[in-house]
Structures are given as C-alpha cells and as structure tokens.
Scaffold this active site. Structure first.
Site, PDB file in Angstrom:
ATOM      1  N   LYS A  18       1.176  -1.334  -0.141  1.00 24.95           N
ATOM      2  CA  LYS A  18       0.500   0.024   0.315  1.00 24.95           C
ATOM      3  C   LYS A  18       0.177   1.737  -0.096  1.00 24.95           C
ATOM      4  O   LYS A  18       0.602   2.046  -0.737  1.00 24.95           O
ATOM      5  CB  LYS A  18      -0.749   0.619   1.319  1.00 24.95           C
ATOM      6  CG  LYS A  18      -2.258  -0.538   1.258  1.00 24.95           C
ATOM      7  CD  LYS A  18      -3.249  -0.911   2.633  1.00 24.95           C
ATOM      8  CE  LYS A  18      -2.417  -0.413   3.902  1.00 24.95           C
ATOM      9  NZ  LYS A  18      -1.577  -1.686   3.900  1.00 24.95           N
ATOM     10  N   ARG A  93      -9.398   1.300   9.550  1.00 25.43           N
ATOM     11  CA  ARG A  93      -8.515  -0.160   9.246  1.00 25.43           C
ATOM     12  C   ARG A  93      -9.779  -0.137   9.748  1.00 25.43           C
ATOM     13  O   ARG A  93      -9.406  -1.969  10.216  1.00 25.43           O
ATOM     14  CB  ARG A  93      -7.407   0.282   9.829  1.00 25.43           C
ATOM     15  CG  ARG A  93      -6.801  -0.108  10.436  1.00 25.43           C
ATOM     16  CD  ARG A  93      -5.510  -0.375   9.520  1.00 25.43           C
ATOM     17  NE  ARG A  93      -4.358  -0.935   9.935  1.00 25.43           N
ATOM     18  CZ  ARG A  93      -3.208  -0.284   9.413  1.00 25.43           C
ATOM     19  NH1 ARG A  93      -3.610   0.720   8.434  1.00 25.43           N
ATOM     20  NH2 ARG A  93      -2.166  -0.805  10.082  1.00 25.43           N
ATOM     21  N   ARG A 132      11.887  -6.803   5.126  1.00 22.55           N
ATOM     22  CA  ARG A 132      11.657  -5.513   4.540  1.00 22.55           C
ATOM     23  C   ARG A 132      12.381  -4.543   5.670  1.00 22.55           C
ATOM     24  O   ARG A 132      12.359  -4.814   6.989  1.00 22.55           O
ATOM     25  CB  ARG A 132       9.988  -5.297   4.481  1.00 22.55           C
ATOM     26  CG  ARG A 132       9.726  -3.849   4.521  1.00 22.55           C
ATOM     27  CD  ARG A 132       8.590  -3.752   4.673  1.00 22.55           C
ATOM     28  NE  ARG A 132       7.222  -3.644   5.277  1.00 22.55           N
ATOM     29  CZ  ARG A 132       6.451  -2.831   5.812  1.00 22.55           C
ATOM     30  NH1 ARG A 132       5.453  -3.404   4.343  1.00 22.55           N
ATOM     31  NH2 ARG A 132       5.372  -2.866   6.921  1.00 22.55           N
ATOM     32  N   ARG A 164      11.859  -1.930  10.699  1.00 28.40           N
ATOM     33  CA  ARG A 164      10.333  -1.369  11.697  1.00 28.40           C
ATOM     34  C   ARG A 164      10.073  -2.282  12.689  1.00 28.40           C
ATOM     35  O   ARG A 164      10.298  -3.448  12.534  1.00 28.40           O
ATOM     36  CB  ARG A 164       8.925  -0.973  10.827  1.00 28.40           C
ATOM     37  CG  ARG A 164       8.898  -0.203   9.755  1.00 28.40           C
ATOM     38  CD  ARG A 164       7.834  -0.039   9.018  1.00 28.40           C
ATOM     39  NE  ARG A 164       6.752  -0.220   9.765  1.00 28.40           N
ATOM     40  CZ  ARG A 164       5.142  -0.112   9.694  1.00 28.40           C
ATOM     41  NH1 ARG A 164       4.858   0.321   8.358  1.00 28.40           N
ATOM     42  NH2 ARG A 164       4.089  -1.251  10.173  1.00 28.40           N
ATOM     43  N   ARG A 175       0.395  -8.422  13.452  1.00 27.31           N
ATOM     44  CA  ARG A 175      -0.588  -7.295  12.891  1.00 27.31           C
ATOM     45  C   ARG A 175      -1.888  -8.086  11.904  1.00 27.31           C
ATOM     46  O   ARG A 175      -2.723  -7.418  11.200  1.00 27.31           O
ATOM     47  CB  ARG A 175      -0.197  -6.608  11.792  1.00 27.31           C
ATOM     48  CG  ARG A 175       0.658  -5.882  13.260  1.00 27.31           C
ATOM     49  CD  ARG A 175       2.591  -5.538  12.516  1.00 27.31           C
ATOM     50  NE  ARG A 175       2.047  -3.925  10.913  1.00 27.31           N
ATOM     51  CZ  ARG A 175       2.915  -4.099  10.423  1.00 27.31           C
ATOM     52  NH1 ARG A 175       4.080  -5.170  10.182  1.00 27.31           N
ATOM     53  NH2 ARG A 175       3.613  -3.383   9.273  1.00 27.31           N
TER      54      ARG A 175
HETATM   55  P1  AMP Z   1       1.286   1.403   8.868  1.00 25.70           P
HETATM   56  O1  AMP Z   1       2.311   1.963   8.214  1.00 25.70           O
HETATM   57  O2  AMP Z   1      -0.514   1.567   8.242  1.00 25.70           O
HETATM   58  O3  AMP Z   1       1.342  -0.920   8.433  1.00 25.70           O
HETATM   59  O4  AMP Z   1       0.638   0.814  10.579  1.00 25.70           O
HETATM   60  C1  AMP Z   1       0.919   0.899  11.231  1.00 25.70           C
HETATM   61  C2  AMP Z   1       0.831   1.166  12.407  1.00 25.70           C
HETATM   62  O5  AMP Z   1       0.461   2.038  13.187  1.00 25.70           O
HETATM   63  C3  AMP Z   1      -0.130  -0.034  13.003  1.00 25.70           C
HETATM   64  O6  AMP Z   1      -0.083  -1.282  12.956  1.00 25.70           O
HETATM   65  C4  AMP Z   1      -1.088   0.409  13.819  1.00 25.70           C
HETATM   66  O7  AMP Z   1      -0.905   0.335  15.248  1.00 25.70           O
HETATM   67  C5  AMP Z   1      -1.502   2.220  13.786  1.00 25.70           C
HETATM   68  N1  AMP Z   1      -2.236   2.444  12.517  1.00 25.70           N
HETATM   69  C6  AMP Z   1      -2.012   2.956  10.653  1.00 25.70           C
HETATM   70  N2  AMP Z   1      -3.525   3.178  10.621  1.00 25.70           N
HETATM   71  C7  AMP Z   1      -4.087   2.627  11.392  1.00 25.70           C
HETATM   72  C8  AMP Z   1      -5.336   3.201  11.826  1.00 25.70           C
HETATM   73  N3  AMP Z   1      -6.406   3.272  10.560  1.00 25.70           N
HETATM   74  N4  AMP Z   1      -6.071   2.830  12.785  1.00 25.70           N
HETATM   75  C9  AMP Z   1      -5.477   2.196  13.784  1.00 25.70           C
HETATM   76  N5  AMP Z   1      -4.042   2.226  14.134  1.00 25.70           N
HETATM   77  C10 AMP Z   1      -3.582   2.234  12.768  1.00 25.70           C
END
Ligand code: AMP
Length: 220
Positions: A18, A93, A132, A164, A175
C-alpha cells in the site's frame, strides 16, 4: 477539504504494498498521499503527546484507538494540499473508522470516490514483511534478498535503512490477525457501495503501479 475532488482509499494487508504503491500513484497522478501509519511514526519520532499515546499500540501491532486515529486523519484532511485529490493509505482500518469517514464527508457534501484493494496471498505477505527494510528519510522499501542491512544506504536519497520494529515476526503475526479480523470486512463494505477496484498486487512493482494508475487514472 480545500477543493480536493478525488478521495481514493488504498486497502490491503500489511505487506501488500500500500505505502509503496500509494507513493508511486500519488506522484504519477499529482495526488496527496496521506498515510496514517506514517503520521503516527512521525509523532513517535517527535516524541510529542500523540506519539507518547500511540507508541505502545504500534509496538504490539494493535490498532490505535479509533477516537485518536479518526481525529488525526480528519484533521489532516482539512489541510489544503493543492493537488488533484487524496490517497488515504492505511485508513480506514475498521468499520467504525469507515463509517466516521463517510459521516464526516457527508456533512461536507463529499464522498469516497474509489477504493483500491491490493490483493496479495498470505505466504507472500509474510515473506515480504519479514525481510523488509525501509529508508528512514524517504520510506523506500528494500528486501533482505537484495542484500541490505542496517548500515547500508538508500539508493534513491542516501538515507539510512532501518527495519520497522513492528516487522518482528510475533508482531507481524498480530498485525495480520488484526487485518483479517478488523480490516478485511471493509472489502465487502466498499464492494456493496460499488466502489471497489481489485488489483493483483503480486509481481513486478512497476506493473502493479500501472494496473492501479489505469484503474484510478481514468477518474482524475
Ligand atoms: P501501517 O504503517 O499502516 O502498517 O501502520 C503501522 C501501525 O500504525 C499499525 O500497526 C497501527 O498500530 C497504527 N495505525 C496505522 N493506521 C491506523 C488506523 N487507521 N487505525 C488504527 N491504527 C493505525
């Protein structure tokens, strides 16, 4: 919303690409790229109040509470971007977030234009996440197969590469559970609204970008 017309959501599991695809498509179609994960990571790096609130959730691979997340994203959407539209990456989400977004847009006479669902098989997701590495400056991803390590530099901007913390194997598992339990139901939610474009997210990165651009680009 500062006159932004198109609001496109990128949906897909962690590791589906994404972030990479949203950045590439935003560049190509002159759209703003808003990533909720990046906004949270920046807050954690700054160590401000938001960052202190969300750090523990992120480290566990859990979702940050809806109230915090929705406020942050809606607030970001009020800032004019001067671009053709917006790509939302990582938000919504879950159903509560999707409904809040619809409600907020309705009050402003706006609506989600389209949802790009990037499909990648589970085995491939795990393989990608475990290997990654990312550039700390421009977020370009690299895979371990390419021989990168912490000390090496980004080929694009020279930034330092890092892994990360939430890409550790146990957190990846959590996740993915959160994704299949809470986020995947959004596929049906948007399909019922007639807004879903399903894109094959496997194979060459540039080919995936081209597939998405042809799905989104006709509407810009
Ligand atoms: P991502 O970079 O999109 O994988 O997001 C990393 C982390 O940020 C996720 O595992 C959540 O802890 C938090 N996060 C990101 N977007 C959301 C969302 N829309 N709702 C809740 N937590 C989020």
């Amino acid at each position: 919303m500062g006159g932004q017309a198109l609001i496109t959501i990128f949906l897909g599991a962690p590791g589906a690409g994404k972030g990479t695809q949203a950045a590439a498509v935003a560049r190509e179609l002159n759209m703003a790229h808003i990533s909720s994960g990046d906004l949270f990571r920046q807050a954690v790096e700054r160590g401000d109040e938001l960052g202190r609130k969300v750090k523990a959730y992120m480290e566990k691979g859990a979702l940050v509470p809806d109230a915090i997340t929705i406020r942050m994203v809606l607030d970001r959407l009020t800032q004019p971007s001067g671009q053709k539209g917006v790509i939302l990456d990582g938000f919504p989400r879950n159903l509560a977030q999707a409904e809040s977004l619809d409600k907020a847009f309705k009050e402003q006479n706006k609506a989600v234009s389209q949802v790009v669902y990037i499909k990648v098989g589970e085995a491939e997701l795990v393989r990608r996440l475990a290997g990654r590495w990312l550039c700390r400056s421009c977020q370009t991803p690299y895979t371990r197969d390419m021989g990168h390590s912490d000390s090496e530099k980004c080929q694009k901007c020279g930034g330092k590469l890092y892994q990360r913390p939430d890409d550790a194997p146990e957190t990846v598992k959590k996740r993915l559970e959160v994704y299949f339990g809470e986020t995947a139901p959004l596929i049906e939610y948007y399909r019922c609204q007639g807004k879903l474009a399903e894109i094959d997210g496997e194979g060459d990165v540039k080919k995936v970008t081209a597939r998405i651009v042809s799905a989104v680009g006709g509407r810009t």
